[in-house]
Structure formats: structure tokens, C-alpha cells
Design a protein around this motif. Sequence first.
Motif, short mmCIF file in Angstrom:
data_model
loop_
_atom_site.label_atom_id
_atom_site.label_comp_id
_atom_site.label_asym_id
_atom_site.label_seq_id
_atom_site.Cartn_x
_atom_site.Cartn_y
_atom_site.Cartn_z
N GLY A 9 1.60 -0.86 -0.23
CA GLY A 9 0.01 -0.03 -0.24
C GLY A 9 1.23 1.04 0.01
N VAL A 10 1.69 0.96 -0.48
CA VAL A 10 2.47 2.60 -0.51
C VAL A 10 2.44 3.46 -1.77
CG1 VAL A 10 5.36 3.25 -0.96
CG2 VAL A 10 5.08 1.17 0.51
N SER A 11 3.57 4.82 -1.28
CA SER A 11 2.27 5.82 -1.86
C SER A 11 3.00 5.64 -3.68
CB SER A 11 2.58 7.01 -1.62
OG SER A 11 2.62 8.26 -2.08
N LEU A 12 2.73 5.86 -5.03
CA LEU A 12 2.56 6.29 -5.88
C LEU A 12 3.90 7.08 -6.44
CD1 LEU A 12 -0.44 5.57 -7.90
CD2 LEU A 12 1.21 4.07 -7.54
N ASN A 13 4.14 8.24 -5.16
CA ASN A 13 4.77 8.73 -4.47
C ASN A 13 5.29 8.77 -3.53
OD1 ASN A 13 6.81 11.14 -5.84
ND2 ASN A 13 5.26 11.76 -3.83
N PRO A 14 5.94 7.92 -2.90
CA PRO A 14 7.09 7.04 -1.88
C PRO A 14 8.43 8.41 -1.51
CG PRO A 14 7.95 6.16 -3.32
CD PRO A 14 6.95 6.50 -3.87
N THR A 15 7.87 8.20 0.13
CA THR A 15 8.77 9.00 0.94
C THR A 15 10.04 7.94 0.79
OG1 THR A 15 7.47 10.57 1.21
CG2 THR A 15 9.39 10.54 2.53
N PHE A 16 11.11 8.39 0.35
CA PHE A 16 12.54 7.81 1.12
C PHE A 16 13.18 8.45 2.30
CE2 PHE A 16 11.95 6.42 -3.16
CZ PHE A 16 12.25 5.14 -3.25
N VAL A 17 12.94 7.10 3.62
CA VAL A 17 13.68 7.92 4.91
C VAL A 17 14.77 7.14 4.97
CG1 VAL A 17 13.74 8.53 7.26
CG2 VAL A 17 11.47 8.19 5.38
N PRO A 120 11.65 12.99 -0.65
CA PRO A 120 9.84 12.12 -2.14
C PRO A 120 10.62 12.14 -3.27
CG PRO A 120 9.28 14.42 -0.40
CD PRO A 120 10.83 14.33 -0.68
N LEU A 121 10.03 10.81 -3.48
CA LEU A 121 10.32 10.61 -4.93
C LEU A 121 10.53 11.65 -5.89
CD1 LEU A 121 11.02 8.71 -6.35
CD2 LEU A 121 8.77 7.38 -7.22
N ASN A 122 9.36 12.70 -6.44
CA ASN A 122 9.26 13.32 -7.27
C ASN A 122 9.86 14.92 -7.17
OD1 ASN A 122 8.16 14.75 -4.63
ND2 ASN A 122 6.30 15.52 -5.98
N VAL A 123 10.60 14.98 -5.63
CA VAL A 123 11.53 16.15 -5.78
C VAL A 123 13.23 15.68 -5.85
CG1 VAL A 123 13.46 16.59 -4.06
CG2 VAL A 123 11.02 16.26 -3.18
N GLY A 125 12.84 14.00 -9.12
CA GLY A 125 12.59 13.64 -10.57
C GLY A 125 11.70 12.85 -11.36
N VAL A 126 11.48 11.53 -10.60
CA VAL A 126 11.21 10.52 -11.00
C VAL A 126 9.47 10.98 -11.17
CG1 VAL A 126 11.06 7.76 -10.59
CG2 VAL A 126 13.07 9.63 -10.08
N PRO A 127 9.40 10.45 -12.07
CA PRO A 127 7.68 10.17 -12.52
C PRO A 127 7.08 9.08 -10.96
CG PRO A 127 8.50 8.93 -13.58
CD PRO A 127 9.27 10.19 -12.59
N ALA A 128 5.94 9.49 -11.25
CA ALA A 128 4.89 8.43 -9.58
C ALA A 128 5.64 7.06 -10.85
CB ALA A 128 3.62 8.72 -9.62
N LEU A 129 5.15 6.24 -9.59
CA LEU A 129 5.68 4.79 -10.10
C LEU A 129 3.59 4.12 -10.19
CD1 LEU A 129 7.45 3.79 -6.64
CD2 LEU A 129 7.92 4.72 -8.96
N GLN A 130 4.05 2.65 -10.75
CA GLN A 130 2.94 2.14 -11.27
C GLN A 130 1.78 1.77 -10.12
OE1 GLN A 130 1.60 1.67 -14.33
NE2 GLN A 130 3.64 3.90 -14.47
N PRO A 131 0.39 1.82 -9.96
CA PRO A 131 -0.34 1.76 -8.92
C PRO A 131 -0.23 -0.64 -9.13
CG PRO A 131 -1.56 1.61 -10.65
CD PRO A 131 0.03 1.89 -11.48
N LEU A 132 -0.08 -1.26 -7.48
CA LEU A 132 -0.63 -1.89 -7.52
C LEU A 132 0.94 -3.13 -8.03
CD1 LEU A 132 -3.91 -2.86 -7.75
CD2 LEU A 132 -3.07 -2.37 -5.66
N ARG A 133 2.36 -2.51 -7.78
CA ARG A 133 3.63 -2.88 -8.71
C ARG A 133 4.76 -3.35 -7.27
NH1 ARG A 133 5.51 -1.77 -14.20
NH2 ARG A 133 3.41 -2.04 -14.59
N PRO A 134 4.98 -4.51 -7.76
CA PRO A 134 5.90 -4.57 -6.50
C PRO A 134 7.48 -3.56 -7.36
CG PRO A 134 5.68 -6.45 -8.53
CD PRO A 134 5.26 -5.49 -8.47
#
Length: 188
Positions: A9-17, A120-123, A125-134
Motif C-alpha cells: 500500500g505504499v504511495s505512488l510517490n513514496p518518501t524515502f527515509v 520524496p520521489l518527485n523531489v 525528478g522521478v515520476p509517480a510509480l505504477q499502482p499495485l506493482r512490486p
Amino acid sequence: MAPADESTGVSLNPTFVLGQNQTAIGADGAAYNLRLRDLMTLNGYNLPGAASNALIRVEEGTGPTGNGIAVGQSAVFTSAGAVLGAPASAANVLTDTSGKFGAAKNSAPVDTAAHTVSLPLNVLGVPALQPLRPYKWEMQSGFAYKYAPSEGNRISAYSVYTWPASTDAPILQTRPVNMNWDFITGEK
């Protein structure tokens, strides 16, 4: 640290910590190169770039005898190349609450008490990830460093976590250890 391994259930624009606990014991900064891969297509991104010495650099303030950033302040920027130096331009600065490298901004928040940075992934420069994808993310390069002000601010490795090749400067050795975190994105 996040997205956590085996999370769903990770966001399509995840935040890497990322945690840089070496700064708690005296390092002036930490540097990272991350790989993000879509496990269905095996395509993905290296963040902030394909070369192992394209780095996301996190510096927490160690004062005038260290990195020149006031204690309690921080800077996050990208850099590339064989020599570790200041950001090439203001466009490379993601966060600089100290104002050392440019106007203060906070698009990659640093928690100096916990020694973590949230990217955040978009910071990056990467587009949103695909839904329901590993997906899988891993650290390709990672090390902490310390400045030597008495030696013209020479930077030396403080602790190397992972580095892919002994031919990649600024660290001319290899340490092929990495950690992988698998996650599955949620719906749109």
C-alpha cells in the motif's frame, strides 16, 4: 528505513527515509546513491544518477570546525564526480536551512535529532510509480565523511557502508554490501 521492507500500500510517490547515524558520532555528512527497480519490468532509476559517485549528500551542522553549517541546521544536495565538493549550483540544493549554499528551502526535510532525511520521489525528478506493482530499492553507494579544516577542508571517508567498484572515485575501494527493501504500491 522507508519504504519499509515487505510493506504494501505504499504511495505512488513514496518518501524515502534514510538514517545517517554516523552524524551522531562525529561525521560531517553522509552520501547515498539509491537504486529503485520495478520488479515486473526490471526498469528503474538510480537516484540521483547512474554513476555510483552521483550522490545525495546530507550534512548536519557541525559548526565552524567541521562543515561550516550551524549546529541544528542542515543541507541536502546532489553532487557528482571524483571530488566531493560544494553543490555545483542552486539547482542541486534540496534543503539548506543554514543558507550556506543558497536560499533556505526544505524540500528534503532533515530531522537532526533522529539523524534522518526524508526524500520524496518527485523531489528527485522521478515520476509517480505504477499502482499495485512490486518494487525494490537498495543503496548502491553509501558512506559518511568528515572534513579536515586544518588540511584545506580535505574530505576523508569516515565509514563506508557500500561502494560498488574500486575504480570509482572518490573512494578507490570496493565494499559490495547493500541492503534491499521490497515494497508493493497501493492503488491510485
